[in-house]
Design a protein around this motif. Structure first.
Motif, PDB file in Angstrom:
ATOM      1  N   GLY A 186       3.289 -18.647  -3.715  1.00 48.67           N
ATOM      2  CA  GLY A 186       3.875 -18.956  -5.013  1.00 48.67           C
ATOM      3  C   GLY A 186       4.315 -20.395  -5.142  1.00 48.67           C
ATOM      4  O   GLY A 186       5.122 -20.734  -6.001  1.00 48.67           O
ATOM      5  N   GLY A 187       3.779 -21.276  -4.277  1.00 50.48           N
ATOM      6  CA  GLY A 187       4.064 -22.697  -4.409  1.00 50.48           C
ATOM      7  C   GLY A 187       5.498 -23.085  -4.127  1.00 50.48           C
ATOM      8  O   GLY A 187       5.939 -24.167  -4.545  1.00 50.48           O
ATOM      9  N   LEU A 188       6.262 -22.234  -3.460  1.00 51.22           N
ATOM     10  CA  LEU A 188       7.672 -22.443  -3.119  1.00 51.22           C
ATOM     11  C   LEU A 188       8.585 -22.387  -4.343  1.00 51.22           C
ATOM     12  O   LEU A 188       9.808 -22.522  -4.215  1.00 51.22           O
ATOM     13  N   ARG A 189       8.025 -22.187  -5.520  1.00 47.97           N
ATOM     14  CA  ARG A 189       8.840 -22.046  -6.733  1.00 47.97           C
ATOM     15  C   ARG A 189       8.761 -20.635  -7.311  1.00 47.97           C
ATOM     16  O   ARG A 189       9.565 -20.270  -8.164  1.00 47.97           O
ATOM     17  N   ASN A 190       7.795 -19.858  -6.869  1.00 50.54           N
ATOM     18  CA  ASN A 190       7.643 -18.462  -7.273  1.00 50.54           C
ATOM     19  C   ASN A 190       7.356 -17.615  -6.037  1.00 50.54           C
ATOM     20  O   ASN A 190       7.009 -18.147  -4.977  1.00 50.54           O
ATOM     21  N   VAL A 191       7.461 -16.300  -6.205  1.00 50.94           N
ATOM     22  CA  VAL A 191       7.040 -15.353  -5.169  1.00 50.94           C
ATOM     23  C   VAL A 191       6.160 -14.302  -5.838  1.00 50.94           C
ATOM     24  O   VAL A 191       6.633 -13.533  -6.680  1.00 50.94           O
ATOM     25  N   TRP A 192       4.863 -14.297  -5.465  1.00 54.99           N
ATOM     26  CA  TRP A 192       3.928 -13.304  -6.003  1.00 54.99           C
ATOM     27  C   TRP A 192       4.106 -12.027  -5.191  1.00 54.99           C
ATOM     28  O   TRP A 192       3.337 -11.736  -4.276  1.00 54.99           O
ATOM     29  N   LEU A 193       5.124 -11.263  -5.547  1.00 54.27           N
ATOM     30  CA  LEU A 193       5.606 -10.183  -4.699  1.00 54.27           C
ATOM     31  C   LEU A 193       4.596  -9.068  -4.465  1.00 54.27           C
ATOM     32  O   LEU A 193       4.533  -8.504  -3.368  1.00 54.27           O
ATOM     33  N   ASP A 194       3.811  -8.727  -5.477  1.00 53.70           N
ATOM     34  CA  ASP A 194       2.914  -7.565  -5.357  1.00 53.70           C
ATOM     35  C   ASP A 194       1.515  -7.941  -4.883  1.00 53.70           C
ATOM     36  O   ASP A 194       1.016  -7.374  -3.915  1.00 53.70           O
ATOM     37  N   LYS A 195       0.887  -8.902  -5.535  1.00 51.58           N
ATOM     38  CA  LYS A 195      -0.496  -9.262  -5.179  1.00 51.58           C
ATOM     39  C   LYS A 195      -0.611  -9.710  -3.733  1.00 51.58           C
ATOM     40  O   LYS A 195      -1.593  -9.402  -3.049  1.00 51.58           O
ATOM     41  N   GLU A 196       0.409 -10.452  -3.256  1.00 50.83           N
ATOM     42  CA  GLU A 196       0.366 -10.987  -1.898  1.00 50.83           C
ATOM     43  C   GLU A 196       1.475 -10.403  -1.012  1.00 50.83           C
ATOM     44  O   GLU A 196       1.798 -10.978   0.012  1.00 50.83           O
ATOM     45  N   GLY A 197       2.015  -9.263  -1.443  1.00 53.50           N
ATOM     46  CA  GLY A 197       3.070  -8.632  -0.667  1.00 53.50           C
ATOM     47  C   GLY A 197       2.956  -7.124  -0.667  1.00 53.50           C
ATOM     48  O   GLY A 197       2.457  -6.514   0.280  1.00 53.50           O
ATOM     49  N   THR A 198       3.388  -6.492  -1.774  1.00 53.47           N
ATOM     50  CA  THR A 198       3.402  -5.035  -1.868  1.00 53.47           C
ATOM     51  C   THR A 198       2.030  -4.430  -1.609  1.00 53.47           C
ATOM     52  O   THR A 198       1.898  -3.454  -0.859  1.00 53.47           O
ATOM     53  N   ASP A 199       0.997  -4.983  -2.240  1.00 56.05           N
ATOM     54  CA  ASP A 199      -0.348  -4.424  -2.084  1.00 56.05           C
ATOM     55  C   ASP A 199      -0.820  -4.489  -0.635  1.00 56.05           C
ATOM     56  O   ASP A 199      -1.453  -3.557  -0.132  1.00 56.05           O
ATOM     57  N   ILE A 200      -0.515  -5.600   0.033  1.00 57.92           N
ATOM     58  CA  ILE A 200      -0.897  -5.747   1.440  1.00 57.92           C
ATOM     59  C   ILE A 200      -0.150  -4.711   2.282  1.00 57.92           C
ATOM     60  O   ILE A 200      -0.729  -4.071   3.179  1.00 57.92           O
ATOM     61  N   ALA A 201       1.144  -4.540   1.981  1.00 53.31           N
ATOM     62  CA  ALA A 201       1.964  -3.590   2.732  1.00 53.31           C
ATOM     63  C   ALA A 201       1.475  -2.157   2.537  1.00 53.31           C
ATOM     64  O   ALA A 201       1.426  -1.371   3.490  1.00 53.31           O
ATOM     65  N   LEU A 202       1.114  -1.795   1.314  1.00 56.28           N
ATOM     66  CA  LEU A 202       0.602  -0.451   1.056  1.00 56.28           C
ATOM     67  C   LEU A 202      -0.687  -0.203   1.830  1.00 56.28           C
ATOM     68  O   LEU A 202      -0.888   0.879   2.396  1.00 56.28           O
ATOM     69  N   TYR A 203      -1.549  -1.200   1.871  1.00 56.69           N
ATOM     70  CA  TYR A 203      -2.830  -1.063   2.565  1.00 56.69           C
ATOM     71  C   TYR A 203      -2.621  -0.909   4.069  1.00 56.69           C
ATOM     72  O   TYR A 203      -3.155   0.018   4.694  1.00 56.69           O
ATOM     73  N   LEU A 204      -1.825  -1.805   4.658  1.00 57.57           N
ATOM     74  CA  LEU A 204      -1.679  -1.806   6.110  1.00 57.57           C
ATOM     75  C   LEU A 204      -0.768  -0.689   6.620  1.00 57.57           C
ATOM     76  O   LEU A 204      -0.974  -0.177   7.722  1.00 57.57           O
ATOM     77  N   VAL A 259      -2.768  -7.542 -13.981  1.00 61.49           N
ATOM     78  CA  VAL A 259      -2.903  -6.585 -12.885  1.00 61.49           C
ATOM     79  C   VAL A 259      -4.357  -6.134 -12.766  1.00 61.49           C
ATOM     80  O   VAL A 259      -4.960  -5.695 -13.750  1.00 61.49           O
ATOM     81  N   SER A 260      -4.913  -6.255 -11.577  1.00 62.40           N
ATOM     82  CA  SER A 260      -6.270  -5.773 -11.339  1.00 62.40           C
ATOM     83  C   SER A 260      -6.291  -4.253 -11.366  1.00 62.40           C
ATOM     84  O   SER A 260      -5.342  -3.593 -10.926  1.00 62.40           O
ATOM     85  N   SER A 261      -7.365  -3.697 -11.855  1.00 64.69           N
ATOM     86  CA  SER A 261      -7.507  -2.238 -11.878  1.00 64.69           C
ATOM     87  C   SER A 261      -7.547  -1.657 -10.466  1.00 64.69           C
ATOM     88  O   SER A 261      -7.308  -0.471 -10.266  1.00 64.69           O
ATOM     89  N   ALA A 262      -7.844  -2.504  -9.481  1.00 63.70           N
ATOM     90  CA  ALA A 262      -7.913  -2.049  -8.089  1.00 63.70           C
ATOM     91  C   ALA A 262      -6.595  -2.232  -7.339  1.00 63.70           C
ATOM     92  O   ALA A 262      -6.498  -1.879  -6.169  1.00 63.70           O
ATOM     93  N   SER A 263      -5.575  -2.761  -8.013  1.00 66.98           N
ATOM     94  CA  SER A 263      -4.290  -2.998  -7.365  1.00 66.98           C
ATOM     95  C   SER A 263      -3.711  -1.700  -6.828  1.00 66.98           C
ATOM     96  O   SER A 263      -3.643  -0.690  -7.537  1.00 66.98           O
ATOM     97  N   LEU A 264      -3.249  -1.700  -5.590  1.00 64.74           N
ATOM     98  CA  LEU A 264      -2.682  -0.499  -4.983  1.00 64.74           C
ATOM     99  C   LEU A 264      -1.306  -0.171  -5.546  1.00 64.74           C
ATOM    100  O   LEU A 264      -0.909   0.997  -5.590  1.00 64.74           O
ATOM    101  N   SER A 265      -0.570  -1.185  -5.971  1.00 70.46           N
ATOM    102  CA  SER A 265       0.768  -0.959  -6.511  1.00 70.46           C
ATOM    103  C   SER A 265       0.756  -0.791  -8.025  1.00 70.46           C
ATOM    104  O   SER A 265       1.708  -0.252  -8.590  1.00 70.46           O
TER     105      SER A 265
END
Length: 309
Positions: A102-120, A61-67
């Protein structure tokens, strides 16, 4: 120092402490939005199933992560959504579905989902994070589930997300005809499935599941998918962002495709950043210029719908 001043200082410190914890709790609460079923009535004869239960690992987790989270999900057979309502004081009356990679085998839910949603959502955009169904790679590199069948089911998830989002327009106070979708890497592929890949079949008559605008973030495809200008002109406006040093998506291979779109689809934009590599997300630590992509995307939406500013 007299007692009055000391008392005032103590009150100020207590006030800041309360504000700090209130903000911290608010951010925590936002990050803990409950997931809802993408298909409220369930999926009849769901062909996506695994012997292993859905699970996730905590990635760095990046220290700058919004989630403050970085969950990577596997074995997703029951798709879900998470809704992040727009800040009402800033509400732009726009809805956005976010499809992580996530390459169709994973879902990077926060880095490419939750964090974007929190920002926007803070900027006034109502966001839906889509946790779509995935496939699985075996040790020999082959897909566990028939890939053609999987593509059809994943595409259904994307279509359902757009239709469901439109149905939420009154509940969350955004315009039904201003619903977009943005995808990252494999999520970009999924977004492309219901926009570019369908342009020849539907043309100007867009069905309810086709987004009104879309974003491909570090995703590109074959130039043959965009070669017919008579079809490509009917695409919804597209926003595209890639990095020159993307090791998984060579720029020289996808530039013809992205260029064909930006030259022929009105109101589209293409941003090529000097550095960022693949998977930069909000670009916390990937470079200075690439970190501006999210603001460019936001302002692009404002250009699409200036009356909503």
């Amino acid at each position: 120092m007299n007692l009055t001043i000391k008392s005032d200082i103590r009150k100020t410190i207590v006030g800041f402490s309360i504000l700090f914890f209130a903000l911290a709790f608010s951010n925590f609460a936002l990050a803990q939005v409950e997931e809802e079923a993408l298909y409220p009535e369930g999926i009849t004869d769901n062909p996506i199933h695994f012997s292993s239960a859905e699970s996730y690992v905590d990635s760095m987790v990046s220290s700058a992560s919004l989630s403050g989270q970085n969950r990577v999900y596997s074995y997703v057979s029951e798709p879900t959504i998470s809704i992040y309502p727009a800040n009402e004081q800033q509400n732009k009356h726009i809805g956005l579905i976010i499809a992580p990679g996530g390459g169709l085998r994973n879902v990077w839910l926060d880095k490419e989902g939750t964090d974007i949603a929190l920002y926007l959502s803070k900027m006034g955009i109502t966001c839906m994070v889509l946790k779509y169904r995935v496939n699985h790679r075996l040790d020999n590199g082959k897909w566990q589930l028939d890939f053609g069948m999987y593509v059809s089911e994943a595409e259904k998830d994307a279509k359902q997300a757009v239709k469901l989002m439109r149905s939420f327009s009154d509940k969350y106070n955004f315009d039904e005809d201003k619903v977009g979708m943005i995808g990252f890497s494999a999520g970009g592929w999924l977004t492309e499935r219901i926009t570019v890949k369908k342009m020849g079949k539907y043309g100007a008559e867009k069905p309810q599941w086709m987004p009104d605008f879309a974003g491909f973030i570090y995703h590109g495809s074959s130039p043959k998918n965009a070669k017919n200008v008579d079809e490509i002109k009917h695409l919804p406006p597209l926003f595209m962002a890639i990095a020159r040093d993307d090791e998984k998506l060579p720029v020289d291979e996808i530039i013809p495709y992205l260029t064909a779109i930006v030259l022929n689809v009105e109101k589209s934009e293409l941003h090529v950043y000097n550095k960022g590599k693949h998977g930069f997300g909000l670009a916390y630590e990937n470079g200075n210029s690439v970190a501006a992509w999210k603001d460019s995307f936001y302002h692009w939406m404002m250009d699409l719908y200036p009356a909503n500013n």
